[in-house]
Scaffold this motif. Structure first.
Motif, PDB file in Angstrom:
ATOM      1  N   GLN A   1      47.127 -24.905  21.478  1.00 49.90           N
ATOM      2  CA  GLN A   1      46.028 -25.314  20.637  1.00 49.90           C
ATOM      3  C   GLN A   1      44.726 -25.117  21.408  1.00 49.90           C
ATOM      4  O   GLN A   1      44.645 -25.463  22.599  1.00 49.90           O
ATOM      5  CB  GLN A   1      46.121 -26.779  20.206  1.00 49.90           C
TER       6      GLN A   1
ATOM      7  N   ARG B   1      42.332 -25.758  11.838  1.00 54.92           N
ATOM      8  CA  ARG B   1      42.021 -27.079  11.304  1.00 54.92           C
ATOM      9  C   ARG B   1      40.581 -27.402  11.663  1.00 54.92           C
ATOM     10  O   ARG B   1      39.997 -26.779  12.552  1.00 54.92           O
ATOM     11  CB  ARG B   1      42.990 -28.142  11.829  1.00 54.92           C
TER      12      ARG B   1
ATOM     13  N   PRO C   1      40.416 -31.528  16.087  1.00 53.33           N
ATOM     14  CA  PRO C   1      41.552 -32.416  16.376  1.00 53.33           C
ATOM     15  C   PRO C   1      41.317 -33.856  15.965  1.00 53.33           C
ATOM     16  O   PRO C   1      42.252 -34.552  15.572  1.00 53.33           O
ATOM     17  CB  PRO C   1      41.711 -32.296  17.888  1.00 53.33           C
ATOM     18  N   THR C   2      40.090 -34.325  16.053  1.00 58.80           N
ATOM     19  CA  THR C   2      39.858 -35.736  15.756  1.00 58.80           C
ATOM     20  C   THR C   2      39.557 -35.973  14.288  1.00 58.80           C
ATOM     21  O   THR C   2      39.391 -37.109  13.857  1.00 58.80           O
ATOM     22  CB  THR C   2      38.683 -36.271  16.588  1.00 58.80           C
TER      23      THR C   2
ATOM     24  N   SER D   1      41.214 -34.216  11.400  1.00 60.24           N
ATOM     25  CA  SER D   1      42.312 -34.103  10.447  1.00 60.24           C
ATOM     26  C   SER D   1      43.509 -33.463  11.117  1.00 60.24           C
ATOM     27  O   SER D   1      43.365 -32.621  12.000  1.00 60.24           O
ATOM     28  CB  SER D   1      41.885 -33.248   9.252  1.00 60.24           C
ATOM     29  N   TYR D   2      44.689 -33.881  10.692  1.00 60.26           N
ATOM     30  CA  TYR D   2      45.900 -33.253  11.204  1.00 60.26           C
ATOM     31  C   TYR D   2      46.342 -32.094  10.319  1.00 60.26           C
ATOM     32  O   TYR D   2      47.288 -31.401  10.645  1.00 60.26           O
ATOM     33  CB  TYR D   2      47.026 -34.275  11.317  1.00 60.26           C
ATOM     34  N   GLU D   3      45.668 -31.887   9.188  1.00 61.56           N
ATOM     35  CA  GLU D   3      46.052 -30.802   8.296  1.00 61.56           C
ATOM     36  C   GLU D   3      45.756 -29.464   8.946  1.00 61.56           C
ATOM     37  O   GLU D   3      44.627 -29.212   9.371  1.00 61.56           O
ATOM     38  CB  GLU D   3      45.286 -30.901   6.975  1.00 61.56           C
ATOM     39  N   GLN D   4      46.770 -28.620   9.017  1.00 63.25           N
ATOM     40  CA  GLN D   4      46.612 -27.285   9.573  1.00 63.25           C
ATOM     41  C   GLN D   4      46.947 -26.265   8.491  1.00 63.25           C
ATOM     42  O   GLN D   4      47.892 -26.457   7.721  1.00 63.25           O
ATOM     43  CB  GLN D   4      47.535 -27.075  10.779  1.00 63.25           C
ATOM     44  N   TYR D   5      46.180 -25.183   8.460  1.00 61.46           N
ATOM     45  CA  TYR D   5      46.346 -24.145   7.457  1.00 61.46           C
ATOM     46  C   TYR D   5      46.703 -22.848   8.169  1.00 61.46           C
ATOM     47  O   TYR D   5      46.008 -22.433   9.094  1.00 61.46           O
ATOM     48  CB  TYR D   5      45.069 -24.001   6.629  1.00 61.46           C
ATOM     49  N   PHE D   6      47.771 -22.234   7.686  1.00 60.52           N
ATOM     50  CA  PHE D   6      48.340 -21.093   8.388  1.00 60.52           C
ATOM     51  C   PHE D   6      47.871 -19.755   7.837  1.00 60.52           C
ATOM     52  O   PHE D   6      47.630 -19.609   6.637  1.00 60.52           O
ATOM     53  CB  PHE D   6      49.868 -21.140   8.318  1.00 60.52           C
ATOM     54  N   GLY D   7      47.793 -18.780   8.734  1.00 55.63           N
ATOM     55  CA  GLY D   7      47.578 -17.403   8.354  1.00 55.63           C
ATOM     56  C   GLY D   7      48.899 -16.731   8.011  1.00 55.63           C
ATOM     57  O   GLY D   7      49.963 -17.343   8.140  1.00 55.63           O
TER      58      GLY D   7
ATOM     59  N   LEU E   1      53.883 -33.799   7.751  1.00 52.46           N
ATOM     60  CA  LEU E   1      53.356 -32.759   6.867  1.00 52.46           C
ATOM     61  C   LEU E   1      54.481 -31.946   6.260  1.00 52.46           C
ATOM     62  O   LEU E   1      55.500 -31.693   6.906  1.00 52.46           O
ATOM     63  CB  LEU E   1      52.420 -31.827   7.649  1.00 52.46           C
TER      64      LEU E   1
ATOM     65  N   TYR F   1      55.271 -28.248   4.214  1.00 51.65           N
ATOM     66  CA  TYR F   1      54.787 -26.908   3.918  1.00 51.65           C
ATOM     67  C   TYR F   1      55.832 -26.158   3.110  1.00 51.65           C
ATOM     68  O   TYR F   1      57.023 -26.409   3.224  1.00 51.65           O
ATOM     69  CB  TYR F   1      54.533 -26.106   5.210  1.00 51.65           C
TER      70      TYR F   1
ATOM     71  N   ALA G   1      53.166 -16.881   5.424  1.00 52.30           N
ATOM     72  CA  ALA G   1      52.331 -18.035   5.772  1.00 52.30           C
ATOM     73  C   ALA G   1      52.858 -19.312   5.133  1.00 52.30           C
ATOM     74  O   ALA G   1      52.986 -19.401   3.918  1.00 52.30           O
ATOM     75  CB  ALA G   1      50.897 -17.790   5.317  1.00 52.30           C
ATOM     76  N   PRO G   2      53.173 -20.334   5.933  1.00 45.89           N
ATOM     77  CA  PRO G   2      53.467 -21.640   5.337  1.00 45.89           C
ATOM     78  C   PRO G   2      52.225 -22.158   4.628  1.00 45.89           C
ATOM     79  O   PRO G   2      51.133 -22.142   5.199  1.00 45.89           O
ATOM     80  CB  PRO G   2      53.809 -22.504   6.557  1.00 45.89           C
TER      81      PRO G   2
ATOM     82  N   PHE H   1      50.272 -25.342   2.836  1.00 46.27           N
ATOM     83  CA  PHE H   1      50.234 -26.794   2.957  1.00 46.27           C
ATOM     84  C   PHE H   1      50.537 -27.458   1.623  1.00 46.27           C
ATOM     85  O   PHE H   1      50.001 -27.064   0.585  1.00 46.27           O
ATOM     86  CB  PHE H   1      48.844 -27.197   3.459  1.00 46.27           C
TER      87      PHE H   1
ATOM     88  N   MET I   1      50.242 -34.168   3.358  1.00 49.49           N
ATOM     89  CA  MET I   1      50.211 -34.874   4.629  1.00 49.49           C
ATOM     90  C   MET I   1      50.350 -36.358   4.330  1.00 49.49           C
ATOM     91  O   MET I   1      49.630 -36.892   3.470  1.00 49.49           O
ATOM     92  CB  MET I   1      48.911 -34.630   5.395  1.00 49.49           C
TER      93      MET I   1
ATOM     94  N   SER J   1      45.228 -37.542  19.359  1.00 54.84           N
ATOM     95  CA  SER J   1      44.244 -36.856  18.528  1.00 54.84           C
ATOM     96  C   SER J   1      44.503 -35.365  18.428  1.00 54.84           C
ATOM     97  O   SER J   1      43.973 -34.704  17.544  1.00 54.84           O
ATOM     98  CB  SER J   1      42.842 -37.091  19.078  1.00 54.84           C
ATOM     99  N   GLN J   2      45.311 -34.821  19.334  1.00 54.34           N
ATOM    100  CA  GLN J   2      45.539 -33.376  19.286  1.00 54.34           C
ATOM    101  C   GLN J   2      46.318 -32.972  18.048  1.00 54.34           C
ATOM    102  O   GLN J   2      46.096 -31.916  17.479  1.00 54.34           O
ATOM    103  CB  GLN J   2      46.275 -32.910  20.550  1.00 54.34           C
TER     104      GLN J   2
ATOM    105  N   ASN K   1      49.347 -31.859  17.409  1.00 57.89           N
ATOM    106  CA  ASN K   1      50.157 -30.652  17.333  1.00 57.89           C
ATOM    107  C   ASN K   1      51.407 -30.948  16.518  1.00 57.89           C
ATOM    108  O   ASN K   1      51.836 -32.082  16.393  1.00 57.89           O
ATOM    109  CB  ASN K   1      50.518 -30.190  18.739  1.00 57.89           C
TER     110      ASN K   1
END
Lengths: 114, 112
Positions: A48, A94, A97-98, A100-106, B34, B36, B42-43, B45, B48, B96-97, B99
């Motif tokens: 990350q 995203r 880090p502080t 949102s935990y929502e991640q959007y993928f390519g 989460l 997906y 691509a996954p 979303f 959450m 906070s990371q 992952n």
């Protein structure tokens, strides 16, 4: 709005070679993560980056490295390729880090090592 | 060791059926769960979930988290052939990371 973009779409390399994969995050997103997905498995976290600094690293060898540029795009580099590096490499963005935990993928880069 | 386990690994249903996909997790410094959907590459979303017991809903899909029992379910009602995909569950960890650690996914096939 454009989503996460990755290039190239497909890549074929030979064992021992080096590869560079590229990712552009969603506009306004400042954090980029890289994942490796081998067939039949879920994505596995590699790195990350946030504000050009590494903020997390998964259990991958030092042959894997990455960086993030001032425009928040990112590169993943893999040296001394092995057959086992063949996989779909996914980039996710995203906001921060502080925030949102929502991640959007390519769409990913399909790497084949022969 | 942190892990996310999904079940079943594959599922075949007919259009109109209702399905429930399961996800259990053991994640250090757990923050969120989460979901997906992955069709080709691509996954995409879906949900959450951070709070226990609060259902999230989007059309025919819904999901809920149980932080006491460490699991989540994803429900799909009135399934359509377009729901055929791999559904991935991931736990966000590491403070906070945030992952993600993913399960292997559930491959759903919806037959006409």
């Amino acid at each position: 709005d454009a989503g996460v973009t990755q290039s190239p779409t497909h890549l074929i390399k030979t064992r021992g070679q080096h590869v560079t994969l590229r990712c552009s995050p969603i506009s306004g997103h400042k954090s980029v993560s890289w994942y490796q997905q081998v067939l039949g498995q879920g994505p596995q976290f590699i790195f990350q980056y946030y504000e050009k600094e590494e903020r997390g690293r998964g259990n991958f060898p030092d042959r894997f490295s990455a960086r993030q540029f001032p425009n928040y795009s990112s590169e993943l580099n893999v040296n001394a390729l092995l057959l086992g590096d063949s996989a779909l490499y996914l980039c996710a963005s995203r906001l921060a880090p502080t925030q949102s935990y929502e991640q959007y993928f390519g769409p990913g880069t399909r790497l084949t090592v022969t | 060791e942190d892990k996310v386990v999904q079940s079943p690994l594959s599922l075949v249903v007919h259009e109109g059926d209702t399905v429930t996909l399961n996800c259990s997790y053991e994640v250090t410094n757990f923050r969120s769960l989460l979901w997906y959907k992955q069709e080709k590459k691509a996954p995409t979303f879906l949900f959450m979930l951070t709070s226990s017991g609060i259902e999230k809903k989007s059309g025919r899909l819904s999901s809920i988290l149980d932080k006491k029992e460490l699991f989540s379910i994803l429900n799909i009602t009135a399934t359509q052939t377009g729901d055929s995909a791999i559904y991935l569950c991931a736990g966000a960890y590491g403070g906070s990371q945030g992952n993600l650690i993913f399960g292997k996914g559930t491959k759903l096939s919806v037959k006409p």
